[in-house]
Design a protein around this motif. Structure first.
Motif, PDB file in Angstrom:
ATOM      1  N   THR A  24      -7.466  -7.378  -1.484  1.00 36.48           N
ATOM      2  CA  THR A  24      -7.916  -5.997  -1.328  1.00 36.48           C
ATOM      3  C   THR A  24      -9.398  -5.904  -1.668  1.00 36.48           C
ATOM      4  O   THR A  24      -9.924  -6.714  -2.438  1.00 36.48           O
ATOM      5  CB  THR A  24      -7.147  -5.024  -2.257  1.00 36.48           C
ATOM      6  OG1 THR A  24      -7.467  -5.323  -3.613  1.00 36.48           O
ATOM      7  CG2 THR A  24      -5.644  -5.106  -2.026  1.00 36.48           C
ATOM      8  N   LEU A  43      -7.747  -6.104   2.869  1.00 39.22           N
ATOM      9  CA  LEU A  43      -6.874  -4.929   2.880  1.00 39.22           C
ATOM     10  C   LEU A  43      -7.514  -3.848   2.018  1.00 39.22           C
ATOM     11  O   LEU A  43      -7.771  -4.071   0.831  1.00 39.22           O
ATOM     12  CB  LEU A  43      -5.498  -5.288   2.297  1.00 39.22           C
ATOM     13  CG  LEU A  43      -4.572  -4.105   1.996  1.00 39.22           C
ATOM     14  CD1 LEU A  43      -4.137  -3.397   3.283  1.00 39.22           C
ATOM     15  CD2 LEU A  43      -3.346  -4.556   1.208  1.00 39.22           C
ATOM     16  N   GLY A  45      -6.347  -1.250   0.337  1.00 42.02           N
ATOM     17  CA  GLY A  45      -5.007  -0.809  -0.054  1.00 42.02           C
ATOM     18  C   GLY A  45      -5.032   0.600  -0.621  1.00 42.02           C
ATOM     19  O   GLY A  45      -6.055   1.054  -1.155  1.00 42.02           O
ATOM     20  N   ASP A  46      -3.858   1.247  -0.546  1.00 39.41           N
ATOM     21  CA  ASP A  46      -3.762   2.535  -1.254  1.00 39.41           C
ATOM     22  C   ASP A  46      -3.766   2.287  -2.764  1.00 39.41           C
ATOM     23  O   ASP A  46      -3.842   3.221  -3.561  1.00 39.41           O
ATOM     24  CB  ASP A  46      -2.542   3.352  -0.792  1.00 39.41           C
ATOM     25  CG  ASP A  46      -1.216   2.652  -1.043  1.00 39.41           C
ATOM     26  OD1 ASP A  46      -1.215   1.486  -1.495  1.00 39.41           O
ATOM     27  OD2 ASP A  46      -0.165   3.266  -0.767  1.00 39.41           O
ATOM     28  N   SER A  47      -3.753   0.996  -3.145  1.00 44.66           N
ATOM     29  CA  SER A  47      -3.947   0.626  -4.553  1.00 44.66           C
ATOM     30  C   SER A  47      -5.320   1.059  -5.053  1.00 44.66           C
ATOM     31  O   SER A  47      -5.570   1.036  -6.259  1.00 44.66           O
ATOM     32  CB  SER A  47      -3.781  -0.883  -4.739  1.00 44.66           C
ATOM     33  OG  SER A  47      -4.606  -1.596  -3.831  1.00 44.66           O
ATOM     34  N   ASP A  85      -4.675   0.774   4.833  1.00 39.67           N
ATOM     35  CA  ASP A  85      -3.347   1.065   4.287  1.00 39.67           C
ATOM     36  C   ASP A  85      -3.092   2.568   4.393  1.00 39.67           C
ATOM     37  O   ASP A  85      -3.745   3.361   3.703  1.00 39.67           O
ATOM     38  CB  ASP A  85      -3.340   0.632   2.812  1.00 39.67           C
ATOM     39  CG  ASP A  85      -1.963   0.327   2.291  1.00 39.67           C
ATOM     40  OD1 ASP A  85      -1.001   0.329   3.085  1.00 39.67           O
ATOM     41  OD2 ASP A  85      -1.846   0.070   1.077  1.00 39.67           O
ATOM     42  N   LYS A 115      -1.617  -0.674   8.023  1.00 37.43           N
ATOM     43  CA  LYS A 115      -0.402  -1.150   7.351  1.00 37.43           C
ATOM     44  C   LYS A 115       0.329   0.077   6.839  1.00 37.43           C
ATOM     45  O   LYS A 115      -0.319   1.035   6.415  1.00 37.43           O
ATOM     46  CB  LYS A 115      -0.778  -2.070   6.179  1.00 37.43           C
ATOM     47  CG  LYS A 115       0.411  -2.454   5.297  1.00 37.43           C
ATOM     48  CD  LYS A 115       0.035  -3.469   4.243  1.00 37.43           C
ATOM     49  CE  LYS A 115      -0.411  -2.884   2.922  1.00 37.43           C
ATOM     50  NZ  LYS A 115       0.590  -1.992   2.274  1.00 37.43           N
ATOM     51  N   HIS A 139       5.231  -3.534   5.944  1.00 36.70           N
ATOM     52  CA  HIS A 139       5.272  -3.743   4.480  1.00 36.70           C
ATOM     53  C   HIS A 139       6.701  -3.499   4.009  1.00 36.70           C
ATOM     54  O   HIS A 139       7.195  -2.374   4.095  1.00 36.70           O
ATOM     55  CB  HIS A 139       4.272  -2.788   3.804  1.00 36.70           C
ATOM     56  CG  HIS A 139       4.149  -2.971   2.313  1.00 36.70           C
ATOM     57  ND1 HIS A 139       2.996  -2.658   1.604  1.00 36.70           N
ATOM     58  CD2 HIS A 139       5.015  -3.421   1.379  1.00 36.70           C
ATOM     59  CE1 HIS A 139       3.172  -2.904   0.322  1.00 36.70           C
ATOM     60  NE2 HIS A 139       4.403  -3.364   0.161  1.00 36.70           N
ATOM     61  N   ILE A 205       3.336 -11.055  -1.700  1.00 36.42           N
ATOM     62  CA  ILE A 205       2.764 -10.723  -3.022  1.00 36.42           C
ATOM     63  C   ILE A 205       3.963 -10.692  -3.958  1.00 36.42           C
ATOM     64  O   ILE A 205       4.863  -9.853  -3.815  1.00 36.42           O
ATOM     65  CB  ILE A 205       1.933  -9.414  -3.016  1.00 36.42           C
ATOM     66  CG1 ILE A 205       1.484  -9.049  -4.439  1.00 36.42           C
ATOM     67  CG2 ILE A 205       2.647  -8.247  -2.333  1.00 36.42           C
ATOM     68  CD1 ILE A 205       0.378  -8.006  -4.516  1.00 36.42           C
TER      69      ILE A 205
HETATM   70  O1  KIV Z   1      -2.188  -1.219  -1.695  1.00 35.64           O
HETATM   71  C1  KIV Z   1      -2.147  -2.442  -1.848  1.00 35.64           C
HETATM   72  O2  KIV Z   1      -2.989  -3.058  -2.506  1.00 35.64           O
HETATM   73  C2  KIV Z   1      -1.044  -3.148  -1.213  1.00 35.64           C
HETATM   74  C3  KIV Z   1      -0.837  -4.591  -1.574  1.00 35.64           C
HETATM   75  C4  KIV Z   1      -0.254  -4.679  -2.920  1.00 35.64           C
HETATM   76  C5  KIV Z   1      -0.046  -5.305  -0.564  1.00 35.64           C
HETATM   77  O3  KIV Z   1      -0.314  -2.579  -0.459  1.00 35.64           O
END
Ligand code: KIV
Length: 267
Positions: A24, A43, A45-47, A85, A115, A139, A205
């Motif tokens: 990410t 990525l 990510g929504d993280s 994401d 994603k 996912h 992951i």
């Molecule tokens: O949002 C994110 O970082 C993710 C990963 C954990 C795959 O979806």
């Protein structure tokens, strides 16, 4: 990231036994560093909600905020393969809304693919997106956007029925046209089984070494956040501690008068 990986190359990489590396990133400098390190896929990510924005779950981040971060990542890594994401409630309300938001991910933010979390129930939507020219990374497994429904972050597919359902979900998403599947926190044996059941690659992951590639959250890889480290993650550096020490040294230097020196000052 000298040569950008293209959607069609994902299955070829898997067939050739070449692992796919995804990480990410949420801003331009780290995206540039990921590209310089030869990471295959970035990525956004929504993280970002938990790693950067200070929320305790991924749920609050919005489409507008994700677009803002993906644009920054694109500026930092102009040639990277970037996955957007889709955030909570940007694709669940209706197919029409999902299509519009996925379109914005490519058109406005400059991503290469989207994603989103979910199983066979989303196969018709995946098909629609792919037909419209929007590549989809699926996912499966632990789905952080369902934390309130599931009651926490739990390893998925631990019993035979749940494992079977995940294999069926993965097959349905592949048949619908997804070009890869993230497998989050499923037992390693199941990760290997799903990988073997598909032509498209699995990006794991916490799902074992049998996946076709791996994805990690940047802040975990770099040791950026103090405190809890998930079992599936590994710090490859302790950047958080290095940042804290550097800021400590800076504060000391200002307070004791050794910074700025003559070399930092203008005549
Ligand atoms: O949002 C994110 O970082 C993710 C990963 C954990 C795959 O979806």
């Amino acid at each position: 990231m000298d040569k950008k990986i293209m959607v069609g190359a994902f299955a070829k990489r898997k067939a050739a036994g070449e692992k796919i590396v995804m990480v990410t990133a949420y801003d331009a400098p780290f995206a540039a560093l990921a590209a310089a390190a030869g990471i295959d896929v970035i990525l956004v990510g929504d993280s970002v909600a938990t790693t950067v924005m200070g929320y305790s779950t991924t749920l609050p981040v919005t489409m507008e905020e994700l677009i803002h971060h993906v644009k920054a990542v694109r500026r930092g890594a102009p040639n990277a393969f970037i996955v957007f994401d889709l955030p909570f409630m940007s694709y669940q309300v209706s197919e029409e809304e999902a299509m519009r938001n996925a379109g914005r991910a490519l058109k406005e933010a400059g991503a290469d693919a989207v994603k989103f979390e979910g199983g066979a129930e989303y196969a018709p939507l995946v098909k629609k997106m792919v037909l419209a020219g929007i590549p989809v990374m699926a996912h499966l497994g632990l789905l952080p956007q369902r934390i309130h429904a599931v009651g926490g972050y739990k390893v998925a597919g631990r019993n035979a029925e749940a494992a079977e359902q995940l294999v069926e979900d993965a097959r349905a998403l592949e048949a619908a046209g997804a070009f890869s599947v993230v497998l989050e926190c499923v037992p390693a044996q199941l990760g290997e089984r799903i990988t073997g059941a598909l032509t498209i690659p699995t990006i794991g992951i916490g799902s074992g070494a049998g996946c076709s590639g791996q994805v990690q959250v940047l802040h975990d890889v770099l040791g950026l956040l103090p405190g809890f480290t998930p079992k599936h993650a590994k710090h490859f550096a302790e950047i958080g501690a290095a940042v804290r020490d550097a800021l400590h040294s800076y504060a000391d230097a200002v307070r004791n008068g050794t910074f700025p020196g003559k070399e930092n000052s203008f005549e």
